[in-house]
Write a protein that holds these residues in place. Structure first.
Motif, PDB file in Angstrom:
ATOM      1  N   ARG A   1       0.823  -1.219   0.000  1.00  0.00           N
ATOM      2  CA  ARG A   1       0.000   0.000   0.000  1.00  0.00           C
ATOM      3  C   ARG A   1       0.855   1.267   0.000  1.00  0.00           C
ATOM      4  N   THR A   2       2.022   1.211   0.612  1.00  0.00           N
ATOM      5  CA  THR A   2       2.876   2.401   0.663  1.00  0.00           C
ATOM      6  C   THR A   2       3.587   2.658  -0.666  1.00  0.00           C
ATOM      7  N   HIS A   3       3.592   1.662  -1.569  1.00  0.00           N
ATOM      8  CA  HIS A   3       4.287   1.793  -2.850  1.00  0.00           C
ATOM      9  C   HIS A   3       3.347   1.962  -4.041  1.00  0.00           C
ATOM     10  N   ILE A   4       2.066   1.672  -3.867  1.00  0.00           N
ATOM     11  CA  ILE A   4       1.122   1.702  -4.978  1.00  0.00           C
ATOM     12  C   ILE A   4       0.799   3.145  -5.361  1.00  0.00           C
ATOM     13  N   THR A   5       0.817   3.405  -6.674  1.00  0.00           N
ATOM     14  CA  THR A   5       0.437   4.719  -7.195  1.00  0.00           C
ATOM     15  C   THR A   5      -0.866   4.581  -7.988  1.00  0.00           C
ATOM     16  N   ASP A   6      -1.337   5.685  -8.547  1.00  0.00           N
ATOM     17  CA  ASP A   6      -2.593   5.669  -9.313  1.00  0.00           C
ATOM     18  C   ASP A   6      -2.516   4.818 -10.573  1.00  0.00           C
ATOM     19  N   VAL A   7      -1.332   4.565 -11.066  1.00  0.00           N
ATOM     20  CA  VAL A   7      -1.196   3.784 -12.306  1.00  0.00           C
ATOM     21  C   VAL A   7      -0.970   2.293 -12.039  1.00  0.00           C
ATOM     22  N   ASP A   8      -0.791   1.909 -10.787  1.00  0.00           N
ATOM     23  CA  ASP A   8      -0.525   0.514 -10.440  1.00  0.00           C
ATOM     24  C   ASP A   8      -1.820  -0.275 -10.276  1.00  0.00           C
ATOM     25  N   SER A   9      -1.715  -1.550 -10.536  1.00  0.00           N
ATOM     26  CA  SER A   9      -2.827  -2.470 -10.314  1.00  0.00           C
ATOM     27  C   SER A   9      -2.248  -3.744  -9.703  1.00  0.00           C
ATOM     28  N   VAL A  10      -2.691  -4.090  -8.519  1.00  0.00           N
ATOM     29  CA  VAL A  10      -2.214  -5.292  -7.837  1.00  0.00           C
ATOM     30  C   VAL A  10      -3.420  -6.181  -7.557  1.00  0.00           C
ATOM     31  N   ARG A  11      -3.311  -7.434  -7.919  1.00  0.00           N
ATOM     32  CA  ARG A  11      -4.371  -8.402  -7.640  1.00  0.00           C
ATOM     33  C   ARG A  11      -3.783  -9.518  -6.800  1.00  0.00           C
ATOM     34  N   ILE A  12      -4.501  -9.909  -5.781  1.00  0.00           N
ATOM     35  CA  ILE A  12      -4.057 -10.992  -4.908  1.00  0.00           C
ATOM     36  C   ILE A  12      -5.128 -12.076  -4.965  1.00  0.00           C
ATOM     37  N   TYR A  13      -4.719 -13.248  -5.377  1.00  0.00           N
ATOM     38  CA  TYR A  13      -5.620 -14.387  -5.446  1.00  0.00           C
ATOM     39  C   TYR A  13      -5.200 -15.387  -4.378  1.00  0.00           C
ATOM     40  N   ASN A  14      -6.071 -15.654  -3.425  1.00  0.00           N
ATOM     41  CA  ASN A  14      -5.775 -16.627  -2.385  1.00  0.00           C
ATOM     42  C   ASN A  14      -6.313 -17.975  -2.846  1.00  0.00           C
ATOM     43  N   LEU A  15      -5.402 -18.862  -3.181  1.00  0.00           N
ATOM     44  CA  LEU A  15      -5.797 -20.174  -3.678  1.00  0.00           C
ATOM     45  C   LEU A  15      -5.911 -21.212  -2.569  1.00  0.00           C
ATOM     46  N   GLY A  16      -5.385 -20.905  -1.403  1.00  0.00           N
ATOM     47  CA  GLY A  16      -5.426 -21.850  -0.303  1.00  0.00           C
ATOM     48  C   GLY A  16      -4.601 -23.094  -0.590  1.00  0.00           C
ATOM     49  N   VAL A  17      -4.494 -23.939   0.396  1.00  0.00           N
ATOM     50  CA  VAL A  17      -3.688 -25.152   0.268  1.00  0.00           C
ATOM     51  C   VAL A  17      -4.280 -26.083  -0.789  1.00  0.00           C
ATOM     52  N   ALA A  18      -5.604 -26.195  -0.828  1.00  0.00           N
ATOM     53  CA  ALA A  18      -6.240 -27.084  -1.802  1.00  0.00           C
ATOM     54  C   ALA A  18      -5.908 -26.638  -3.225  1.00  0.00           C
ATOM     55  N   GLY A  19      -5.940 -25.333  -3.473  1.00  0.00           N
ATOM     56  CA  GLY A  19      -5.598 -24.809  -4.791  1.00  0.00           C
ATOM     57  C   GLY A  19      -4.144 -25.064  -5.137  1.00  0.00           C
ATOM     58  N   ALA A  20      -3.281 -24.909  -4.152  1.00  0.00           N
ATOM     59  CA  ALA A  20      -1.852 -25.142  -4.374  1.00  0.00           C
ATOM     60  C   ALA A  20      -1.594 -26.599  -4.722  1.00  0.00           C
ATOM     61  N   GLU A  21      -2.316 -27.499  -4.069  1.00  0.00           N
ATOM     62  CA  GLU A  21      -2.129 -28.924  -4.329  1.00  0.00           C
ATOM     63  C   GLU A  21      -2.602 -29.308  -5.723  1.00  0.00           C
ATOM     64  N   GLN A  22      -3.477 -28.503  -6.326  1.00  0.00           N
ATOM     65  CA  GLN A  22      -4.014 -28.801  -7.646  1.00  0.00           C
ATOM     66  C   GLN A  22      -3.305 -28.019  -8.748  1.00  0.00           C
ATOM     67  N   THR A  23      -2.238 -27.302  -8.398  1.00  0.00           N
ATOM     68  CA  THR A  23      -1.516 -26.514  -9.387  1.00  0.00           C
ATOM     69  C   THR A  23      -0.849 -27.433 -10.405  1.00  0.00           C
ATOM     70  N   LEU A  24      -1.069 -27.152 -11.673  1.00  0.00           N
ATOM     71  CA  LEU A  24      -0.472 -27.930 -12.755  1.00  0.00           C
ATOM     72  C   LEU A  24       0.777 -27.201 -13.234  1.00  0.00           C
ATOM     73  N   LEU A  25       1.914 -27.853 -13.191  1.00  0.00           N
ATOM     74  CA  LEU A  25       3.178 -27.259 -13.611  1.00  0.00           C
ATOM     75  C   LEU A  25       3.579 -27.834 -14.967  1.00  0.00           C
ATOM     76  N   LEU A  26       3.902 -26.947 -15.907  1.00  0.00           N
ATOM     77  CA  LEU A  26       4.314 -27.368 -17.237  1.00  0.00           C
ATOM     78  C   LEU A  26       5.669 -26.754 -17.567  1.00  0.00           C
TER      79      LEU A  26
END
Length: 74
Positions: free
Chosen positions: A34-59
């Motif tokens: 929050r101290t670094h974000i300016t009007d032109v920045d866009s930050v998205r945070i997606y919380n996938l949780g442990v279940a989401g992490a376990e289902q991550t497909l790596l290629l």
């Protein structure tokens, strides 16, 4: 912001980071962001949780990162 995020996780693309953090570390990270974000920045945070992490497909040459508590992609 990238230097800040590297303190919390791993860069997986130029502007995409994987963070495995506790709720307390997430709160700390968001506070710092929050101290670094300016009007032109866009930050998205997606919380996938442990279940989401376990289902991550790596290629390709993607490397698995240990999943302690929370899996976030920013």
């Amino acid at each position: 912001m990238s230097k800040l995020l590297l303190n919390y996780g791993t860069r997986v693309q130029k502007s995409v980071f994987e963070l495995y953090v506790t709720d307390a570390r997430l709160t700390q990270c968001v506070g710092e962001l929050r101290t670094h974000i300016t009007d032109v920045d866009s930050v998205r945070i997606y919380n996938l949780g442990v279940a989401g992490a376990e289902q991550t497909l790596l290629l390709g040459n993607a490397k698995a990162i240990p999943t302690p508590t929370t899996h976030l992609i920013i």
